[in-house]
Design a protein around this motif. Structure first.
Motif, PDB file in Angstrom:
ATOM      1  N   ILE A  60       0.801  -1.221   0.000  1.00 46.49           N
ATOM      2  CA  ILE A  60       0.000   0.000   0.000  1.00 46.49           C
ATOM      3  C   ILE A  60       0.840   1.281   0.000  1.00 46.49           C
ATOM      4  CG2 ILE A  60      -2.016  -1.091   1.055  1.00 46.49           C
ATOM      5  CD1 ILE A  60      -1.198   0.157   3.716  1.00 46.49           C
ATOM      6  N   ASP A  61       2.081   1.195   0.493  1.00 45.62           N
ATOM      7  CA  ASP A  61       2.941   2.389   0.522  1.00 45.62           C
ATOM      8  C   ASP A  61       4.405   1.958   0.471  1.00 45.62           C
ATOM      9  OD1 ASP A  61       4.280   4.800   0.988  1.00 45.62           O
ATOM     10  OD2 ASP A  61       2.669   5.544   2.273  1.00 45.62           O
ATOM     11  N   PRO A  62       4.902   1.683  -0.741  1.00 41.90           N
ATOM     12  CA  PRO A  62       6.273   1.185  -0.887  1.00 41.90           C
ATOM     13  C   PRO A  62       7.336   2.097  -0.268  1.00 41.90           C
ATOM     14  CG  PRO A  62       5.085   1.001  -2.964  1.00 41.90           C
ATOM     15  CD  PRO A  62       4.203   1.772  -2.016  1.00 41.90           C
ATOM     16  N   ARG A  63       7.125   3.410  -0.329  1.00 41.42           N
ATOM     17  CA  ARG A  63       8.123   4.329   0.227  1.00 41.42           C
ATOM     18  C   ARG A  63       8.265   4.160   1.731  1.00 41.42           C
ATOM     19  NH1 ARG A  63       8.075   8.912   2.770  1.00 41.42           N
ATOM     20  NH2 ARG A  63       5.930   9.422   2.323  1.00 41.42           N
ATOM     21  N   LYS A  64       7.147   4.041   2.420  1.00 40.13           N
ATOM     22  CA  LYS A  64       7.207   3.855   3.874  1.00 40.13           C
ATOM     23  C   LYS A  64       7.848   2.508   4.215  1.00 40.13           C
ATOM     24  CE  LYS A  64       3.567   6.955   5.484  1.00 40.13           C
ATOM     25  NZ  LYS A  64       2.976   7.501   4.267  1.00 40.13           N
TER      26      LYS A  64
ATOM     27  N   LEU B 203      20.081   2.678   9.755  1.00 38.61           N
ATOM     28  CA  LEU B 203      20.437   4.033   9.360  1.00 38.61           C
ATOM     29  C   LEU B 203      19.705   5.045  10.228  1.00 38.61           C
ATOM     30  CD1 LEU B 203      20.353   3.753   5.457  1.00 38.61           C
ATOM     31  CD2 LEU B 203      22.286   3.432   7.008  1.00 38.61           C
ATOM     32  N   SER B 204      20.328   6.181  10.420  1.00 43.26           N
ATOM     33  CA  SER B 204      19.690   7.264  11.175  1.00 43.26           C
ATOM     34  C   SER B 204      18.565   7.864  10.334  1.00 43.26           C
ATOM     35  CB  SER B 204      20.723   8.356  11.484  1.00 43.26           C
ATOM     36  OG  SER B 204      21.110   9.006  10.282  1.00 43.26           O
ATOM     37  N   PHE B 205      17.742   8.688  10.969  1.00 45.31           N
ATOM     38  CA  PHE B 205      16.709   9.397  10.218  1.00 45.31           C
ATOM     39  C   PHE B 205      17.353  10.265   9.144  1.00 45.31           C
ATOM     40  CE2 PHE B 205      13.882   9.112  14.160  1.00 45.31           C
ATOM     41  CZ  PHE B 205      13.119   8.093  13.635  1.00 45.31           C
ATOM     42  N   GLU B 206      18.460  10.889   9.473  1.00 48.52           N
ATOM     43  CA  GLU B 206      19.149  11.765   8.515  1.00 48.52           C
ATOM     44  C   GLU B 206      19.656  10.969   7.313  1.00 48.52           C
ATOM     45  OE1 GLU B 206      19.629  11.735  11.839  1.00 48.52           O
ATOM     46  OE2 GLU B 206      18.812  13.705  12.355  1.00 48.52           O
ATOM     47  N   GLU B 207      20.264   9.815   7.569  1.00 48.23           N
ATOM     48  CA  GLU B 207      20.764   8.978   6.478  1.00 48.23           C
ATOM     49  C   GLU B 207      19.613   8.439   5.629  1.00 48.23           C
ATOM     50  OE1 GLU B 207      24.729   7.086   8.592  1.00 48.23           O
ATOM     51  OE2 GLU B 207      22.752   6.349   9.185  1.00 48.23           O
ATOM     52  N   THR B 208      18.549   8.021   6.283  1.00 51.04           N
ATOM     53  CA  THR B 208      17.375   7.512   5.571  1.00 51.04           C
ATOM     54  C   THR B 208      16.769   8.605   4.698  1.00 51.04           C
ATOM     55  OG1 THR B 208      16.947   5.940   7.357  1.00 51.04           O
ATOM     56  CG2 THR B 208      15.118   6.421   5.874  1.00 51.04           C
ATOM     57  N   ALA B 209      16.639   9.802   5.249  1.00 51.04           N
ATOM     58  CA  ALA B 209      16.089  10.922   4.483  1.00 51.04           C
ATOM     59  C   ALA B 209      16.944  11.221   3.262  1.00 51.04           C
ATOM     60  CB  ALA B 209      15.987  12.161   5.376  1.00 51.04           C
ATOM     61  N   SER B 210      18.251  11.189   3.434  1.00 47.64           N
ATOM     62  CA  SER B 210      19.162  11.467   2.324  1.00 47.64           C
ATOM     63  C   SER B 210      19.012  10.434   1.207  1.00 47.64           C
ATOM     64  CB  SER B 210      20.607  11.499   2.836  1.00 47.64           C
ATOM     65  OG  SER B 210      21.492  11.712   1.777  1.00 47.64           O
TER      66      SER B 210
ATOM     67  N   ARG C 260      10.649  11.357  10.079  1.00 46.87           N
ATOM     68  CA  ARG C 260      10.185  11.257  11.471  1.00 46.87           C
ATOM     69  C   ARG C 260       8.660  11.102  11.540  1.00 46.87           C
ATOM     70  NH1 ARG C 260      14.155  12.348  15.185  1.00 46.87           N
ATOM     71  NH2 ARG C 260      15.971  13.447  14.369  1.00 46.87           N
ATOM     72  N   ARG C 261       7.945  11.858  10.735  1.00 44.90           N
ATOM     73  CA  ARG C 261       6.479  11.774  10.702  1.00 44.90           C
ATOM     74  C   ARG C 261       6.043  10.393  10.207  1.00 44.90           C
ATOM     75  NH1 ARG C 261       5.476  16.077   7.653  1.00 44.90           N
ATOM     76  NH2 ARG C 261       5.603  14.859   5.761  1.00 44.90           N
ATOM     77  N   ASP C 262       6.696   9.916   9.155  1.00 47.18           N
ATOM     78  CA  ASP C 262       6.374   8.588   8.637  1.00 47.18           C
ATOM     79  C   ASP C 262       6.671   7.502   9.671  1.00 47.18           C
ATOM     80  OD1 ASP C 262       5.590   9.704   6.247  1.00 47.18           O
ATOM     81  OD2 ASP C 262       7.302   8.948   5.088  1.00 47.18           O
ATOM     82  N   TRP C 263       7.762   7.667  10.417  1.00 49.46           N
ATOM     83  CA  TRP C 263       8.152   6.676  11.420  1.00 49.46           C
ATOM     84  C   TRP C 263       7.071   6.557  12.497  1.00 49.46           C
ATOM     85  CZ3 TRP C 263      10.947   2.625  11.511  1.00 49.46           C
ATOM     86  CH2 TRP C 263      11.339   2.031  12.702  1.00 49.46           C
TER      87      TRP C 263
END
Length: 78
Positions: free
Chosen positions: A25-29, A41-48, A58-61
């Motif tokens: 339903i949401d491949p990106r998440k 990975l950190s949130f920063e690394e994941t975002a990058s 963070r909101r998605d998490w």
């Protein structure tokens, strides 16, 4: 419980099923979960890697943790 115990096996299977549903339903998440939780990975690394803001990750998490908890409690969605 010890690894390989029936309760732990069921929890792992439930988590796997829930993650497969999330990927549908949401491949990106689902990719975010793989990178952050399983990849460590950190949130920063994941975002990058996903080319998103840290705020979005963070909101998605927060959403994904709640969604997975609900799915694992009630896999039928009832």
């Amino acid at each position: 419980p010890l690894i390989g115990s029936p309760a732990k096996d069921v929890a792992i299977l439930d988590l796997n099923r829930a993650l497969e549903e999330l990927a549908r339903i949401d491949p990106r998440k689902a990719q975010m979960v793989e990178l952050h939780f399983f990849g460590g990975l950190s949130f920063e690394e994941t975002a990058s890697i996903l080319n998103l803001s840290v705020r979005t990750i963070r909101r998605d998490w927060v959403f994904v943790k709640s969604w997975l908890a609900r799915e694992m409690r009630d896999p039928a969605g009832a």
